[in-house]
Write a protein that holds these residues in place. Structure first.
Motif, PDB file in Angstrom:
ATOM      1  N   THR A   1       8.291   8.402  -4.060  1.00 42.42           N
ATOM      2  CA  THR A   1       8.127   6.963  -3.895  1.00 42.42           C
ATOM      3  C   THR A   1       6.700   6.565  -3.564  1.00 42.42           C
ATOM      4  O   THR A   1       5.996   7.265  -2.861  1.00 42.42           O
ATOM      5  CB  THR A   1       9.056   6.449  -2.778  1.00 42.42           C
ATOM      6  OG1 THR A   1       8.752   7.143  -1.555  1.00 42.42           O
ATOM      7  CG2 THR A   1      10.516   6.695  -3.130  1.00 42.42           C
ATOM      8  N   TRP A   2       6.303   5.422  -4.101  1.00 40.11           N
ATOM      9  CA  TRP A   2       5.043   4.772  -3.794  1.00 40.11           C
ATOM     10  C   TRP A   2       3.809   5.532  -4.317  1.00 40.11           C
ATOM     11  O   TRP A   2       3.905   6.669  -4.763  1.00 40.11           O
ATOM     12  CB  TRP A   2       4.909   4.486  -2.300  1.00 40.11           C
ATOM     13  CG  TRP A   2       6.028   3.677  -1.739  1.00 40.11           C
ATOM     14  CD1 TRP A   2       7.043   4.133  -0.946  1.00 40.11           C
ATOM     15  CD2 TRP A   2       6.273   2.275  -1.934  1.00 40.11           C
ATOM     16  NE1 TRP A   2       7.901   3.102  -0.623  1.00 40.11           N
ATOM     17  CE2 TRP A   2       7.457   1.963  -1.203  1.00 40.11           C
ATOM     18  CE3 TRP A   2       5.611   1.263  -2.638  1.00 40.11           C
ATOM     19  CZ2 TRP A   2       7.977   0.661  -1.171  1.00 40.11           C
ATOM     20  CZ3 TRP A   2       6.133  -0.023  -2.604  1.00 40.11           C
ATOM     21  CH2 TRP A   2       7.300  -0.314  -1.878  1.00 40.11           C
TER      22      TRP A   2
ATOM     23  N   ASN B   1       7.039  -4.964   1.221  1.00 40.48           N
ATOM     24  CA  ASN B   1       5.966  -4.329   0.450  1.00 40.48           C
ATOM     25  C   ASN B   1       4.669  -4.168   1.233  1.00 40.48           C
ATOM     26  O   ASN B   1       3.605  -3.964   0.670  1.00 40.48           O
ATOM     27  CB  ASN B   1       5.694  -5.091  -0.853  1.00 40.48           C
ATOM     28  CG  ASN B   1       6.850  -4.992  -1.820  1.00 40.48           C
ATOM     29  OD1 ASN B   1       7.545  -3.990  -1.854  1.00 40.48           O
ATOM     30  ND2 ASN B   1       7.070  -6.027  -2.595  1.00 40.48           N
TER      31      ASN B   1
ATOM     32  N   ASP C   1       7.486   1.921   4.435  1.00 42.95           N
ATOM     33  CA  ASP C   1       7.310   2.559   3.129  1.00 42.95           C
ATOM     34  C   ASP C   1       7.352   4.079   3.230  1.00 42.95           C
ATOM     35  O   ASP C   1       6.350   4.774   3.111  1.00 42.95           O
ATOM     36  CB  ASP C   1       6.001   2.094   2.486  1.00 42.95           C
ATOM     37  CG  ASP C   1       6.040   0.623   2.131  1.00 42.95           C
ATOM     38  OD1 ASP C   1       7.134   0.052   2.165  1.00 42.95           O
ATOM     39  OD2 ASP C   1       4.982   0.052   1.837  1.00 42.95           O
TER      40      ASP C   1
ATOM     41  N   GLN D   1      13.128  -5.651   1.353  1.00 42.23           N
ATOM     42  CA  GLN D   1      12.773  -4.832   0.195  1.00 42.23           C
ATOM     43  C   GLN D   1      13.408  -3.461   0.358  1.00 42.23           C
ATOM     44  O   GLN D   1      13.423  -2.888   1.457  1.00 42.23           O
ATOM     45  CB  GLN D   1      11.259  -4.683   0.065  1.00 42.23           C
ATOM     46  CG  GLN D   1      10.778  -3.717  -1.008  1.00 42.23           C
ATOM     47  CD  GLN D   1      11.114  -4.122  -2.450  1.00 42.23           C
ATOM     48  OE1 GLN D   1      12.246  -4.483  -2.738  1.00 42.23           O
ATOM     49  NE2 GLN D   1      10.125  -4.052  -3.321  1.00 42.23           N
TER      50      GLN D   1
ATOM     51  N   GLY E   1      14.085   0.148  -2.356  1.00 44.28           N
ATOM     52  CA  GLY E   1      13.975   0.734  -3.685  1.00 44.28           C
ATOM     53  C   GLY E   1      14.652   2.082  -3.728  1.00 44.28           C
ATOM     54  O   GLY E   1      14.703   2.802  -2.722  1.00 44.28           O
TER      55      GLY E   1
ATOM     56  N   ALA F   1      14.487  -1.656  -7.644  1.00 44.25           N
ATOM     57  CA  ALA F   1      14.212  -2.229  -6.331  1.00 44.25           C
ATOM     58  C   ALA F   1      14.797  -3.632  -6.225  1.00 44.25           C
ATOM     59  O   ALA F   1      15.178  -4.245  -7.232  1.00 44.25           O
ATOM     60  CB  ALA F   1      12.712  -2.265  -6.074  1.00 44.25           C
TER      61      ALA F   1
ATOM     62  N   PHE G   1       7.659  -2.197  -5.940  1.00 45.16           N
ATOM     63  CA  PHE G   1       7.968  -0.779  -5.721  1.00 45.16           C
ATOM     64  C   PHE G   1       7.464   0.043  -6.911  1.00 45.16           C
ATOM     65  O   PHE G   1       7.686  -0.314  -8.061  1.00 45.16           O
ATOM     66  CB  PHE G   1       9.479  -0.600  -5.545  1.00 45.16           C
ATOM     67  CG  PHE G   1       9.938   0.831  -5.509  1.00 45.16           C
ATOM     68  CD1 PHE G   1       9.333   1.763  -4.673  1.00 45.16           C
ATOM     69  CD2 PHE G   1      10.989   1.260  -6.309  1.00 45.16           C
ATOM     70  CE1 PHE G   1       9.761   3.090  -4.646  1.00 45.16           C
ATOM     71  CE2 PHE G   1      11.442   2.568  -6.282  1.00 45.16           C
ATOM     72  CZ  PHE G   1      10.823   3.477  -5.453  1.00 45.16           C
TER      73      PHE G   1
END
Length: 334
Positions: A48-49, A185, A190, A290, A292, A306, A311
């Motif tokens: 992720t990310w 976000n 995150d 948020q 995802g 998401a 995302f």
């Protein structure tokens, strides 16, 4: 028994023996071609990310060097745990309301082995501590002071309980009003979640975070909860989650996705269904939430989805690596 009958049986047995021998020789001369795992399964690592890019780099390196997928997903996210620019993972992450950084992590192999730690302090690599829980104890999760005591017993050094300069500055600003409202976000929830498919068709995953910024002391998110922030099953696939943990826990998001894939959904379809259910359970305040999801199945197909735009996820495979923007339920205009 007459002479003719005995002669016939001897000739028949001799002929059968010759045929069997010929078949064995032919079988030996033409060995059955076995399909090598590497020819059937193409290694794939997703996380992720954008901080997943350097994490995947390391995981890919470890996988190629050792062939050990669990080692790869552990070592990969350790890169993020040390990233001083990252405010959502590791001891440098944003603290809770008391100004203390507390960490959550989990790791899982596709055969069902798993380990996690929650609300742990002063440990630089909570993912490695989760691995120790998996490998060395009969438990799945250790939390709080018990997790820290286990870490000490395993030789983990206790780090000074001092906020990183960036986190300390932001915490000081937050204390002026002490208002608590997550901003989607922005690096306050995150997580890095990593899932991977090895050349032998096995799967593994890892997940680590410093949790929601300015959370209540003692709050635990989805990341260390097997089935919420991470779930892996060699028979089906793997999934991981990121975002507001409470919303993900409420639907057992990662387990839900793997089970949907077991029922025949593609990874993309499963991620989209998980987001639909999450929205349904949090409809009153969904504009502020948020979340995802990222998934992979045993065939190497993957998907991501998401609640809101923003995302993205890192993908590493034999042909190269890239950062991909996920689709979302809501659009920038909606």
């Amino acid at each position: 028994m007459g002479t003719n009958r005995r002669t016939f049986l001897k000739q028949s047995l001799a002929s059968s023996s010759l045929l069997i021998s010929a078949g064995v020789l032919e079988s030996c001369a033409k060995p059955v071609a076995e399909e090598k795992p590497s020819e059937k399964f193409k290694p794939l690592i997703l996380s992720t990310w954008n901080h997943g890019m350097p994490a995947n780099d390391r995981a890919w390196e470890v996988l190629n060097a050792t062939g050990n997928l669990v080692d790869a997903v552990e070592e990969g996210v350790k890169v993020t745990e040390l990233d001083l620019e990252n405010l959502s993972v590791g001891l440098q992450g944003l603290p809770d309301r008391e100004g203390i950084a507390t960490l959550d992590a989990s790791i899982m192999a596709g055969d069902g082995r798993c380990g996690s730690v929650a609300f742990v302090r002063q440990i630089k690599h909570p993912i490695s501590l989760a691995r120790k829980v998996m490998d060395l104890t009969p438990h799945v999760m250790l939390a709080g002071e018990g997790a820290r005591q286990f870490a000490i017993a395993q030789g983990f050094p206790l780090e000074p309980e001092v906020l990183s300069p960036k986190a300390a500055e932001l915490y000081k600003e937050w204390k002026v009003k002490s208002e608590y409202k997550p901003v989607i976000n922005i690096e306050n929830h995150d997580t890095i979640g990593m899932i991977a498919l090895g050349p032998d068709g096995k799967l593994a995953g890892s997940c680590t975070t410093s949790g929601l910024a300015y959370k209540m002391h003692g709050r635990v998110g989805d990341s260390p909860i097997i089935g919420a922030g991470l779930y892996v099953d060699d028979e089906v696939g793997a999934a991981t989650a990121t975002g507001l943990g409470e919303s993900i826990i409420r639907i057992c998001g990662s387990f839900l996705i793997v089970e949907l894939m077991r029922q025949g959904r593609s990874p993309q379809e499963a991620c989209e269904e998980a987001v639909r259910r999450l929205i349904a359970k949090n409809s009153a305040n969904i504009k502020d939430i948020q979340a995802g999801f990222l998934a992979i199945n045993k065939d190497g197909e993957y998907g991501a989805f998401a609640v809101h735009p923003g995302f993205n996820f890192a993908r590493h495979q034999q042909g190269g690596k890239d950062l991909i923007d996920s689709k979302s339920s809501f659009t920038k205009n909606g």
